[in-house]
Structure formats: C-alpha cells, structure tokens
Design an enzyme around this catalytic site. Sequence first.
Site, mmCIF file in Angstrom:
data_model
loop_
_atom_site.group_PDB
_atom_site.id
_atom_site.type_symbol
_atom_site.label_atom_id
_atom_site.label_comp_id
_atom_site.label_asym_id
_atom_site.label_seq_id
_atom_site.Cartn_x
_atom_site.Cartn_y
_atom_site.Cartn_z
ATOM 1 C CB THR A 136 0.690 3.726 -2.630
ATOM 2 O OG1 THR A 136 1.737 3.778 -3.596
ATOM 3 C CG2 THR A 136 -0.590 4.263 -3.246
ATOM 4 C CG HIS B 41 -7.997 -26.850 10.867
ATOM 5 N ND1 HIS B 41 -6.619 -26.918 10.865
ATOM 6 C CD2 HIS B 41 -8.447 -28.097 10.552
ATOM 7 C CE1 HIS B 41 -6.248 -28.152 10.582
ATOM 8 N NE2 HIS B 41 -7.339 -28.887 10.381
ATOM 9 C CB CYS C 219 1.897 -0.539 -6.036
ATOM 10 S SG CYS C 219 2.513 0.915 -5.196
ATOM 11 C CG ASP D 16 6.688 8.082 -1.993
ATOM 12 O OD1 ASP D 16 5.891 7.826 -1.073
ATOM 13 O OD2 ASP D 16 7.002 7.258 -2.866
ATOM 14 N N GLY E 175 17.115 -3.563 -1.570
ATOM 15 C CA GLY E 175 15.852 -3.171 -0.957
ATOM 16 C C GLY E 175 14.674 -3.895 -1.561
ATOM 17 C CE1 TYR E 176 8.972 -1.078 -2.681
ATOM 18 C CE2 TYR E 176 10.460 0.044 -1.173
ATOM 19 C CZ TYR E 176 9.457 0.082 -2.125
ATOM 20 O OH TYR E 176 8.957 1.293 -2.541
ATOM 21 C CB ILE E 177 12.557 -1.577 -5.779
ATOM 22 C CG1 ILE E 177 11.479 -0.605 -5.267
ATOM 23 C CG2 ILE E 177 12.600 -1.553 -7.302
ATOM 24 C CD1 ILE E 177 11.719 0.842 -5.645
#
Length: 473
Positions: free
Chosen positions: A314, A439, A48, A306, A179-181
Amino acid sequence: MADFDFDLFVIGAGSGGVRAARVAAGYGARTAVAEEFRIGGTCVVRGCVPKKLMVYASRFKDDFADAAGFGWSVPDASFDWPRLVAAKEKEISRLSAIYRRNLDSAGVQMFESRAELEDPHTIRLAADGRRVTAKIILVAVGGAPMLEPEVQGRELAITSNEIFDLPHFPSALLIVGGGYIAVEFASIFARLGSKVTLATRGENVLRGFDEDMRCGVRDALAHAGVKLEFNIMLKSIRQNPAGGLCVSLTQGEEMQADQVLVATGRRPATGGLGLDKAGVELDRLGAIKVDAFSKSSADSVYAVGDVTNRLALTPVAIREGHAFADTVFGARPTAVSHVNVPTSVFTTPEVGTVGLTEAAARADYDIVDIYMASFLPLKAALSGRTDKTIMKIVVDGASDRVLGVHILGESAGEMAQLLGIAVRLGAKKADFDETVAVHPTSAEELVTMRTRTARHQRKAIGPEGPGAAVMAG
C-alpha cells in the site's frame, strides 16, 4: 484540455488512486474517481487495516497471561468474534468516510460505479451507461485474491476478502498457502482460539524472505499451535453432511474444517476493464506494463499500485500515485524507487525487514558479512514467555555498507520503518556501531552487535570459468 470532460479520470478509489486524485486536483486538474465497491480500497476495507486490528485482538490472550508475572490478577477472559467484527466494521467505515471527505474537499468528483475503457480517452460507467472523457486516465484498481482453478469444490473456500466478516468464528480453519497473508491469518486465528492447519506446497513459509526470518516464523507458528503441512497441495473440498467441510490433500490426507481459506496469491484486477480497447499492454499475469513514470503503452493511460505488479504494498501505491500526479500535472517528473522498501509481516512475533536477504547479498557481492543476535527480550524475564527476538544485519564486506536488516520480534515493523531510512541513505556498519544505544530496549541490539557471526567470500573464478565460482564460509 477543454475538449475533455475531465483532465484526469481515476479508476479505483484505493490508497494509490485517492492520493493521485487529490494531488492532481491540488495542481488544478479537473479530476474524477470511479469506485465500484467501497472507497479506501483493499488496504482500508479488507486488507492491511482490518488485518492489523485483528492482530491486536489476537495478542491480548498472551498479554493477559503475561500480566500475572507482573503482579496482576486477571479474571478468566473470553473472546467475542461478532463484537470484534462489528468494531472492525465501524472503524473501516469511519476511515472510508474520511477518504470520501478528503476527495470532496479537494474538489474531486466521485462516481460510485464500475468504470471501463472504450478507447484511450473514453470511460463508460456501468451503473448508468454514462460515458465521460478524460485527457489522462489512471488505472488504480489493485489486485484480487486467486482461487486454485483446478481444485474441485473451490467455490466452498473463502479468500482474504471474506475472512474478516464470517458470521461464525471457525473452530477449525485450514489455510492454504505460505505467503504473508497465509501466515498472518494463521497467527491471528490460532491466537483467537481456532484450531489452525496451514498447508503449503513449499518446504517453508514466506518464500523470498531471509531464511532465518522464515524459520523463526515457522517455529513461532508451531509454538502457537498451528499444524504445519509442507510439500502438500489442496486437492478437493466437499460439503460434509454432518456440517462443515471435508478437505482432501495431495498426500492422501483428509481433514475436517469449518472454513478453508485459500491464500495462494493475488492477481492484478484488470479483467473486463477494456484495456485492450485503449491499446494498453498487459504482461502474462495480467498486470499493466508501465515505465518508470507509471505510463502504459497508451500515452493517455497510466497505472499505479498492485495492478502493475511492481511491488504490491500500500505505501508503494501511495508513493506511485503521488509521483504520477507530480509528473503529469505538477511538471515535476518523479520516478519511484522500488529498492530498499521496508516492510513487515504481522505475525506474532512480527517480521520487519528492509534491503537484501543474506541469500540475495551472497549472489551479488563478493564478500558478505553477517551480524546476528538471538535473545529473550527484557519483558520475558517476568512474563516467562520463551519467544526469542532475532536480529540480523547483512553487510557488504568490501565497503562496510549495510545491505539489509531483518528482525523477528515485538515492534519489528516499527523498527523496519526507521531502518529503511538508514539503509536507503547507504549507512555503513560503522555508522550503526557509532550510534549510541537506547537502553533498555530490544532495538539497542542493532547498534551493539560488534562481533561478526559469519563471512561469506566468493572464491576467485578459475580457468574452469564462471561455473567454478562458489561461496566460502
């Protein structure tokens, strides 16, 4: 606990293991940690943190170009890959040292060695063969990238472990995976100047994410110059005599690349830990089976992060590590909820998401309302950039509860962190509507989307049975 060398022995000094060790030591447990690589684990050392640093680096090219629209004259820019790698290494070394200092200050004993179980209470340190005992063992070794076993020449490919420290910047990079990687590195290297091809066996990127976010990321990658190859797989890699690699794909296509990054998934790093000797059961992927309190099938062995394959993020590992220490050493039984966890995909633009996708909501709820907006952010008015921001709110039409929020755009990850609180607390769409907007911001769109863009209603089940149930709208 006096019969053991330690009250707690943690295998793995990643984010989850370090948090567990520090909290347990704070409760008075005699604690040790073993780490065979570098303190900090995948996230800090080769995940990360270095990835986000490279994301920042990749965005400066667009920033330089955008500056002209705001009156700035910027000289021609050049990029120095070795300089970025050196700066990245300096920062992760600093962070790793902080992790070590935190363990030292908590009174945790550190072993720089691979550790393996010999029985439910005995650990052997590979560095010197020493054996130590512990009443409780926590396995927090994380996961490791997978290389396709059937691919000829797979040893010529690299994984996300090696991509951060390449000696030379790849002018042509093939990324295998969707995938995200895979999409994060495709976005990074395309913006840094590499000719990137992304090949995936799927029909789109980011399987499991909301469909509108998937299509938004796909289009953004193409806009950044990434060549997208769908429904295709890696067949072989061979060294090109003239330099570089020659890659064959299953559709018969061949291409040249300086590097091939295989990002087709990660697997729990449980191999060779001796878990079988301790009676620890694994699932078919090699993940440690645990209960809600992270305890394995062996009463003395727990696992977080993991390596359990629950939710490979993480912050989840950190939360699990803390909850484990509270449960076992703090007399505060704590189970971690893996529902409505916010997350982000750091492409450019990035994705921030929390809760159910539209498809998941439609599968579980009778009435699903969708609120969606697509717009150019204010910055684009002068920069001339055409990247649109997409925001989507998924709502239970019966109760008005917000089931999920999905954002593609600048700072989407930051927004997802805050939206995670609202979704976790069961906020309703009416709560969003009654919140005053800030805003001018992109985030204000989240509280000003009042017009429903779609309603999906499940038809009543008729005499034909459940198979007749369909979605309308």
